[in-house]
Motif scaffolding. Structure first.
Motif, PDB file in Angstrom:
ATOM      1  N   LEU A   1       0.299  18.482   3.413  1.00 47.16           N
ATOM      2  CA  LEU A   1       0.578  17.992   4.770  1.00 47.16           C
ATOM      3  C   LEU A   1      -0.602  17.229   5.358  1.00 47.16           C
ATOM      4  O   LEU A   1      -0.493  16.656   6.437  1.00 47.16           O
ATOM      5  CB  LEU A   1       0.853  19.206   5.666  1.00 47.16           C
ATOM      6  CG  LEU A   1       2.174  19.229   6.400  1.00 47.16           C
ATOM      7  CD1 LEU A   1       3.307  19.240   5.397  1.00 47.16           C
ATOM      8  CD2 LEU A   1       2.260  20.460   7.281  1.00 47.16           C
TER       9      LEU A   1
ATOM     10  N   SER B   1      -6.746  24.800   5.037  1.00 53.92           N
ATOM     11  CA  SER B   1      -6.033  23.524   4.946  1.00 53.92           C
ATOM     12  C   SER B   1      -4.736  23.646   4.164  1.00 53.92           C
ATOM     13  O   SER B   1      -4.539  24.580   3.381  1.00 53.92           O
ATOM     14  CB  SER B   1      -6.910  22.474   4.262  1.00 53.92           C
ATOM     15  OG  SER B   1      -7.111  22.844   2.919  1.00 53.92           O
ATOM     16  N   LEU B   2      -3.828  22.704   4.433  1.00 47.23           N
ATOM     17  CA  LEU B   2      -2.592  22.540   3.674  1.00 47.23           C
ATOM     18  C   LEU B   2      -2.605  21.107   3.148  1.00 47.23           C
ATOM     19  O   LEU B   2      -2.260  20.172   3.875  1.00 47.23           O
ATOM     20  CB  LEU B   2      -1.377  22.730   4.581  1.00 47.23           C
ATOM     21  CG  LEU B   2      -0.896  24.147   4.880  1.00 47.23           C
ATOM     22  CD1 LEU B   2       0.227  24.111   5.893  1.00 47.23           C
ATOM     23  CD2 LEU B   2      -0.439  24.858   3.612  1.00 47.23           C
TER      24      LEU B   2
ATOM     25  N   LYS C   1      -6.541  23.780   9.755  1.00 52.20           N
ATOM     26  CA  LYS C   1      -6.478  24.756  10.849  1.00 52.20           C
ATOM     27  C   LYS C   1      -7.832  25.416  11.025  1.00 52.20           C
ATOM     28  O   LYS C   1      -8.504  25.727  10.046  1.00 52.20           O
ATOM     29  CB  LYS C   1      -5.411  25.817  10.545  1.00 52.20           C
ATOM     30  CG  LYS C   1      -5.299  26.906  11.609  1.00 52.20           C
ATOM     31  CD  LYS C   1      -4.324  27.997  11.221  1.00 52.20           C
ATOM     32  CE  LYS C   1      -2.909  27.774  11.663  1.00 52.20           C
ATOM     33  NZ  LYS C   1      -2.682  27.699  13.103  1.00 52.20           N
TER      34      LYS C   1
ATOM     35  N   ARG D   1      -3.584  19.561  18.008  1.00 51.69           N
ATOM     36  CA  ARG D   1      -3.015  20.471  19.004  1.00 51.69           C
ATOM     37  C   ARG D   1      -3.779  21.794  19.087  1.00 51.69           C
ATOM     38  O   ARG D   1      -4.470  22.180  18.144  1.00 51.69           O
ATOM     39  CB  ARG D   1      -1.542  20.753  18.668  1.00 51.69           C
ATOM     40  CG  ARG D   1      -1.351  21.574  17.405  1.00 51.69           C
ATOM     41  CD  ARG D   1       0.129  21.744  17.060  1.00 51.69           C
ATOM     42  NE  ARG D   1       0.303  22.743  16.004  1.00 51.69           N
ATOM     43  CZ  ARG D   1       1.468  23.045  15.447  1.00 51.69           C
ATOM     44  NH1 ARG D   1       2.578  22.428  15.822  1.00 51.69           N
ATOM     45  NH2 ARG D   1       1.547  23.972  14.509  1.00 51.69           N
TER      46      ARG D   1
ATOM     47  N   VAL E   1      -1.157  14.781  14.335  1.00 52.33           N
ATOM     48  CA  VAL E   1      -1.075  15.946  15.220  1.00 52.33           C
ATOM     49  C   VAL E   1      -2.501  16.383  15.529  1.00 52.33           C
ATOM     50  O   VAL E   1      -3.357  16.398  14.637  1.00 52.33           O
ATOM     51  CB  VAL E   1      -0.321  17.115  14.542  1.00 52.33           C
ATOM     52  CG1 VAL E   1      -0.389  18.378  15.401  1.00 52.33           C
ATOM     53  CG2 VAL E   1       1.126  16.751  14.244  1.00 52.33           C
TER      54      VAL E   1
ATOM     55  N   ASP F   1      -4.708  23.004  15.284  1.00 43.39           N
ATOM     56  CA  ASP F   1      -4.092  22.396  14.090  1.00 43.39           C
ATOM     57  C   ASP F   1      -4.250  20.893  14.178  1.00 43.39           C
ATOM     58  O   ASP F   1      -3.987  20.299  15.232  1.00 43.39           O
ATOM     59  CB  ASP F   1      -2.585  22.694  14.024  1.00 43.39           C
ATOM     60  CG  ASP F   1      -2.288  24.170  13.899  1.00 43.39           C
ATOM     61  OD1 ASP F   1      -2.966  24.835  13.103  1.00 43.39           O
ATOM     62  OD2 ASP F   1      -1.371  24.657  14.594  1.00 43.39           O
TER      63      ASP F   1
ATOM     64  N   VAL G   1      -3.365  17.176  11.904  1.00 43.59           N
ATOM     65  CA  VAL G   1      -2.746  16.530  10.744  1.00 43.59           C
ATOM     66  C   VAL G   1      -3.204  15.078  10.743  1.00 43.59           C
ATOM     67  O   VAL G   1      -3.108  14.391  11.775  1.00 43.59           O
ATOM     68  CB  VAL G   1      -1.202  16.603  10.818  1.00 43.59           C
ATOM     69  CG1 VAL G   1      -0.582  15.888   9.620  1.00 43.59           C
ATOM     70  CG2 VAL G   1      -0.733  18.055  10.869  1.00 43.59           C
TER      71      VAL G   1
END
Lengths: 461, 114
Positions: free
Chosen positions: B72, B68-69, B76, B19, B17, B31, B33
């Motif tokens: 996943l 961050s996450l 961001k 976006r 991703v 964002d 990924v």
């Protein structure tokens, strides 16, 4: 407490349309207590709040409301709609209420209709300004403090409601609620909060469901084949958490897709600011639940003094536009100079008649990313001239004069002596009407939300 | 499609991703990924608000922190717009097409695939 089931049938009323069969099926199988849905956004810019117009086609709005009411009302399912008409000001709410009453008559439905207004009177706002100084707690996202001037120039101002006004209307026995500007997640969280659910879980559930199937992945291609392609999401919330599942089996709410939607349109990954406080998702857990659902637990609500986000717009002029294309290498090479030179001539020609500004969008030549663009070779440029002036008349005349001037501009090295540009439309210039800008986008402490959000309950049908 | 665009598309397959979208009318949030752990950790340890500011031609103070996450492999970052959404002169009212400067910046940071 008993589990509560809420269905969100579309991400926005009027937007591409609800898949009727999917909604019918999930009402039959999941027996929801409420259908809760957002109808608005500030994403489409300031014009809609200023003009009072909806940002969705009327027949799409009618399709969605009719699809929901025809199925929900006979089944005794509560219906909650937030940000009616797109921007949630009085004119938007009135238009939506008229459509709802029309559907009730046409279908022979009868229900208690609550209408919640979200307009903030500039008189009231003015009273919050003490001696011309606005309390510093009224802060914009950019850090700018709200000034008296911002208030004076604003034509329309709305406040964004949380769950409170919806919960009050439900307590008074409303069956269908049409609300002005509201936090999208609050529309979905309200019925669970009314039933005693934890606001942290309820708000987090609403925050993921608010855009319907946007929080789901396709297991098999589904959406492109459908005309009305918004697919409902079913949220079932209990004392410890909630489960999200799409209404069709070819879509799945996965831990990843739910997490990604938690990040959507927000600057923070963990905190969601709502009128009642902050939703903390830093300890939230996302677990796969059956074939196409996810269970989420651990989201927490931190109460804070009540504050609402205000949205206001001011009129800044009138717009006329024209699109043209330039394919001649000699003109492509000098386009920036040519546009700057003709701009100067327009100011000399029309400057005495009023103020205006020409905004150029050069498609193919850095229009979208502007200064952030990397350079590329050009062979063709689409130009959108956007003239914003004090009056429609002036915008129109400046734009038309500019169009013919560019068509026959004698730039150095010109060899296209019969004319310079490809004109896209006839008539060449399109008059667009009023132009608005955001004047207020500030959070403001409000001790009692009932001071702003007024509710009327009546019988429809 | 010419070869240049095909090459650009191929390079960007590295992102699952990538976006951009408005976060209110005054901010754009980005964002991303990553498909693999190595790219994610390299990006997270290297990407700074100053780099994002430079890529988008905004002041460094207009860029929020990078978050961050990890489960996943998502990052961001957000920045304040030069022109608010839908004001005269704005080029992207919804902010849906502002990801490319970040994509370019990250491809530079990551270097050729290993």
């Amino acid at each position: 407490m008993n589990a509560v089931t809420v269905v969100t049938p579309t991400g926005c009323i009027g937007n591409r349309g609800i898949d009727e069969a999917a909604l019918r099926n999930c009402i039959r199988v999941d027996k929801p207590d409420a259908i809760a849905v957002d109808a608005g956004s500030i994403d489409c810019g300031p014009w809609y709040l200023g003009s009072g117009k909806a940002h969705s086609p009327r027949r799409n709005i009618e399709w969605d409301l009719d699809t929901i009411l025809a199925q929900a009302v006979p089944a005794g399912i509560k219906v909650l709609v937030g940000s009616a008409g797109g921007s949630g000001a009085a004119r938007h709410v009135e238009d939506t209420v008229a459509i709802v009453r029309g559907i009730a008559r046409k279908r022979g439905l009868r229900f208690r209709l609550a209408v919640i207004w979200s307009d903030v009177a500039t008189d009231w706002l003015r009273r919050q300004v003490k001696d011309g100084v606005v309390p510093s707690a009224i802060q914009c996202a950019t850090g700018a403090v709200l000034s008296s001037q911002d208030i004076e120039c604003s034509e329309t101002v709305v406040g964004m409601m949380g769950t409170g006004p919806f919960v009050d209307a439900l307590a008074e026995g409303a069956d269908v609620i049409i609300a002005g500007r509201a936090v999208d997640a609050a529309v979905i969280a309200s019925f669970p909060v009314f039933k005693g659910c934890d606001p942290g879980l309820a708000y987090h559930m609403g925050d993921i469901m608010e855009c319907a199937e946007s929080c789901a992945e396709e297991i098999a291609p589904t959406l492109r084949a459908l005309g009305h392609n918004r697919i409902p999401i079913v949220g079932r919330i209990d004392a410890d958490g909630f489960v999200l599942r799409p209404a069709v089996e070819t879509l799945a709410c996965t831990p990843e897709s739910c997490l990604m939607h938690s990040a959507y349109e927000r600057t923070s990954l963990h905190a969601i600011k709502v009128p009642e406080g902050t939703i903390d998702r830093s300890e939230s857990r996302y677990e796969k639940f059956g074939d196409n659902a996810t269970r989420i637990t651990g989201s927490r609500f931190e109460p804070e003094p009540y504050s609402i986000l205000l949205e206001g717009v001011r009129k800044v002029g009138y717009r006329s536009i024209f699109p043209i294309a330039v394919r001649t290498p000699a003109m492509v090479a000098q386009l920036d100079e040519i546009l700057a030179d003709t701009d100067k001539v327009q100011q000399a020609m029309f400057g005495a008649d009023g103020q205006f500004k020409i905004h150029w969008h050069k498609y193919g030549d850095d229009a979208v990313l502007q200064m952030a663009e990397a350079s590329h070779a050009l062979h063709e440029v689409g130009v959108l001239a956007d003239v914003v002036a004090d009056s429609q008349d002036l915008a129109h005349d400046v734009a038309y004069d500019l169009l013919t001037r560019l068509g026959f501009w004698r730039y150095p090295g010109r060899y296209t002596t019969a004319g310079n540009i490809a004109v896209t439309l006839s008539p060449g210039v399109v008059d667009v009407g009023e132009v608005y800008e955001f004047s207020i986008y500030h959070s403001m402490p409000v001790p009692d939300y009932r001071e702003i959000f007024k509710t009327e309950i009546s019988v429809a049908g | 499609m010419d070869n240049l665009v095909e090459d650009e598309v191929a390079a960007r397959r590295r992102f699952k991703v990538m976006r951009s979208k408005n976060a209110g009318p005054f901010a754009i949030t980005l964002d991303m990924v990553f498909r693999n752990e190595a790219d994610f950790s390299r990006a997270l340890s290297s990407l700074t608000p100053a780099m994002v500011a430079q890529a988008y031609h905004v002041e460094a103070s207009a860029v929020t922190g990078v978050s961050s996450l990890a489960p996943l492999r998502a990052i961001k970052v957000s920045y304040l717009r030069l022109t608010p959404a839908g004001h005269p002169g704005d080029s992207d009212c919804y902010g849906m097409n502002q990801e490319e400067p970040l994509a370019r910046l990250l491809l530079e940071i990551l270097g050729p695939p290993t």
